[in-house]
Design a protein around this motif. Structure first.
Motif, mmCIF file in Angstrom:
data_model
loop_
_atom_site.group_PDB
_atom_site.id
_atom_site.type_symbol
_atom_site.label_atom_id
_atom_site.label_comp_id
_atom_site.label_asym_id
_atom_site.label_seq_id
_atom_site.Cartn_x
_atom_site.Cartn_y
_atom_site.Cartn_z
ATOM 1 N N GLY A 35 0.978 9.187 9.475
ATOM 2 C CA GLY A 35 0.030 8.280 8.827
ATOM 3 C C GLY A 35 -1.393 8.461 9.309
ATOM 4 N N SER B 112 -2.221 8.940 4.141
ATOM 5 C CA SER B 112 -3.229 7.892 4.391
ATOM 6 C C SER B 112 -4.513 8.185 3.630
ATOM 7 C CB SER B 112 -3.538 7.794 5.886
ATOM 8 O OG SER B 112 -2.480 7.216 6.563
ATOM 9 N N SER C 65 0.423 2.813 9.105
ATOM 10 C CA SER C 65 -0.802 3.473 9.521
ATOM 11 C C SER C 65 -1.902 2.424 9.368
ATOM 12 C CB SER C 65 -1.050 4.664 8.595
ATOM 13 O OG SER C 65 -2.396 4.773 8.268
#
Lengths: 292, 263
Positions: free
Chosen positions: A229, A246, B110
């Motif tokens: 990510g 991401s 994330s």
């Protein structure tokens, strides 16, 4: 199993309040964010929300962009993790004494304070076609112009991205493996292996490798997730197609075309689902409920 | 066994030192370079211009440095004690495993992806683009880390010592101030430093929740990179990496005395 904590000591107002703060600050927003993302992706929220629809999901299923992005992210993270474990184990085993004293023992801690932003900028300065490495090549007479230097930034193999991740991860695993080697008394176990007729290769394959893996599995998965990510590094150093997940999510989220927003949320949900499964696997027999 | 000795050991050690130290050498050097273009291997001239601008307040880096420090100090100072207490609840509760998995929840995202999902909430609460919003967003990760970090501290031995205080007629306050705090002092310091670092290096959440109004040092590095100003980007990078690195050099045990989650 009978609990080792008496009821009198278990329930404390302050501690419960502190955990409640975590739930409010950390967990509830995540739950709200997930619900919103799901609602947005099925047309129940947002400016485009006109009632329940699976159109965004079905249209995305037919596009390769998000799937390729997930696959690319996973491949980059896996390649980096493989190189990290290899390098970390080599440094930890080869520099055991030096990792406890002298310059190495200090410098190896530096990258633990290195933000991904700076790692990305450093690699950009070092590996771009007019960067430090290209200048060394020029000084050695291998190239005459920056354009002759092999592309390592925005390249199809994501070499720059992997290099930046390695700067962050290799020192961590070097120190981690070095610590495991000491705490698990691997030196003694290896000597025993040799005494029992095993070879040095057996020590690596049957003793050190499995113990490193068992002790490090949750760390490996958490680092894999962090790389999977990662945002700043692929943003500066990664290629444009396919982008890492991401970067793709953020791009779709920030686009002027409102129709791409549901796709951003679907990408976020897919990412969350994959990472959650990974975490559940990583911690499935990790003794989270152990009495320490 | 397996230890590289002699020249091989020296080469391996040198390569690790070069690998780890390179960013910490290049960034300050680049920030001091007057002109350093291809194919020069070293800067043609050294100039403290970027640093003088910073010290003289002629660029926004000083202001951003102060803001970054403030945010990170608030995050570390609030998350460390809350995490310490929350970890006690998790450790001694029957649902320990369940709560601990919840503590890992932010790590399933994330920061940027989490930010995209959270922004609507922060906008609704009028927290987007504010210092409070950024501190709250960064606290998600720092607090989760603090809980995971402190849970092993609350073990049978600590519990037995606490019980001994009560057996000897001590109060909860005495148990806390005379036993638990002295026992955990070093861990509290480690956690404070780690939470500070989590906040200090945060980019994605700050970018989204800060909505461009709350500038921090990691954001500033990218801004200068996008402006093709490598010397100022190197200055901001140096300010970002040198203080924690120096701190680590003098306090190595604060970083790796025990296992910690990555990222």
């Amino acid at each position: 199993m009978k609990s080792w904590v008496s009821e009198r000591l278990r329930h404390r107002g302050w501690e419960a309040s502190a955990f409640a703060i975590y739930l409010v600050v950390g967990v509830l927003p995540i739950a709200a964010g997930l619900i919103y993302a799901l609602a947005y992706s099925v047309g129940l929220a947002g400016l485009l929300g006109k009632g329940f629809t699976l159109a965004h999901w079905t249209s995305l299923a037919g596009q390769a962009e998000v799937w390729l992005s997930l696959l690319t992210s996973a491949l980059i993270a896996a390649a980096t993790m493989f190189l990290t474990l290899l390098a970390g184990a080599c440094f930890a085993l080869g520099l055991r004494t030096r990792l406890r004293q002298g310059v190495v023992a200090y410098v190896v801690y530096f990258p633990l304070a290195l933000p991904a932003t700076v790692a990305a900028f450093f690699v950009f300065q070092a590996l771009s076609d007019a960067g430090l490495l290209a200048r060394v090549f020029h000084a050695l007479g291998f190239i005459r112009r920056p354009g002759e230097f092999p592309a390592m930034i925005h390249d199809s193999w994501s070499l720059g991205v992997i290099a930046a991740f390695l700067i962050l991860s290799v020192p961590y695993f070097t120190l981690f493996f070095s610590q495991v080697y000491r705490t698990e008394h691997l030196e003694e176990l290896c000597r025993l292996t040799l005494t029992l007729g095993g070879k040095r290769r057996d020590c690596l394959r049957r003793v050190i490798g499995p113990i490193f893996w068992r002790r490090g599995r949750s760390h490996i998965v958490l680092w894999f997730i962090a790389m999977f990510g990662g945002y700043e590094i692929p943003l500066l150093l990664g290629r444009q197609t396919p982008q890492m997940i991401s970067v793709l999510t953020m791009r779709k989220y920030q686009m002027f075309d409102l129709a791409s927003k549901p796709q951003a949320f679907i990408a976020a949900l897919l990412y969350f689902a994959i990472v959650s499964l990974l975490m559940l696997w990583a911690f499935r027999d990790e003794r989270l409920d152990r009495d320490v | 066994m397996f230890e590289a000795r002699g020249v091989r050991g020296a080469l391996l050690g040198a390569s690790l030192v070069a690998f780890c130290a390179a960013p910490f050498v290049l960034m300050p050097l680049l920030s001091l370079a007057g002109d350093w273009s291809f194919p020069d291997l070293a800067p043609g001239t050294l100039s403290p211009r970027a640093w003088l601008d910073f010290l003289g307040g002629n660029n926004p880096v000083g202001r951003v440095l102060l803001r970054s420090s403030l945010i990170s100090l608030v995050v570390a100072a609030s998350c460390t004690p809350i995490g310490f207490l929350a970890a006690r609840f998790v450790a001694y509760d029957r649902g320990r495993k369940r709560w601990l998995l919840l503590a890992y929840a932010p790590y399933a995202f994330s920061p940027v992806i989490l930010g995209t999902c959270l922004l609507f909430l922060y906008l609704r609460l009028n927290l987007a683009g504010t210092l409070t919003g950024v501190i709250l967003a960064q606290s998600m990760f720092a607090l989760a880390f603090a809980i995971v970090f402190f849970v092993p501290f609350w073990n049978r031995r600590v519990l037995a010592m606490e019980e001994l205080v009560y057996t000897l007629g001590g109060t909860r306050l005495q148990a806390f101030t005379r036993v638990l705090l002295p026992l955990s002092r070093e861990l509290l310091l480690i956690c404070f430093f780690q939470c500070f670092l989590i906040s200090w290096t945060q980019y994605g959440l700050t970018l989204l929740i800060g909505a461009g109004k709350v500038q921090t040092l990691p954001l500033m590095v990218f801004e200068y990179v996008n402006e093709a100003n490598p010397y100022y980007a190197a200055l901001a990078s140096s300010l970002l990496i040198l203080p924690p690195a120096l701190f680590i050099v003098f306090n190595r045990r604060l970083v790796f005395t025990r296992e910690r989650p990555a990222g």
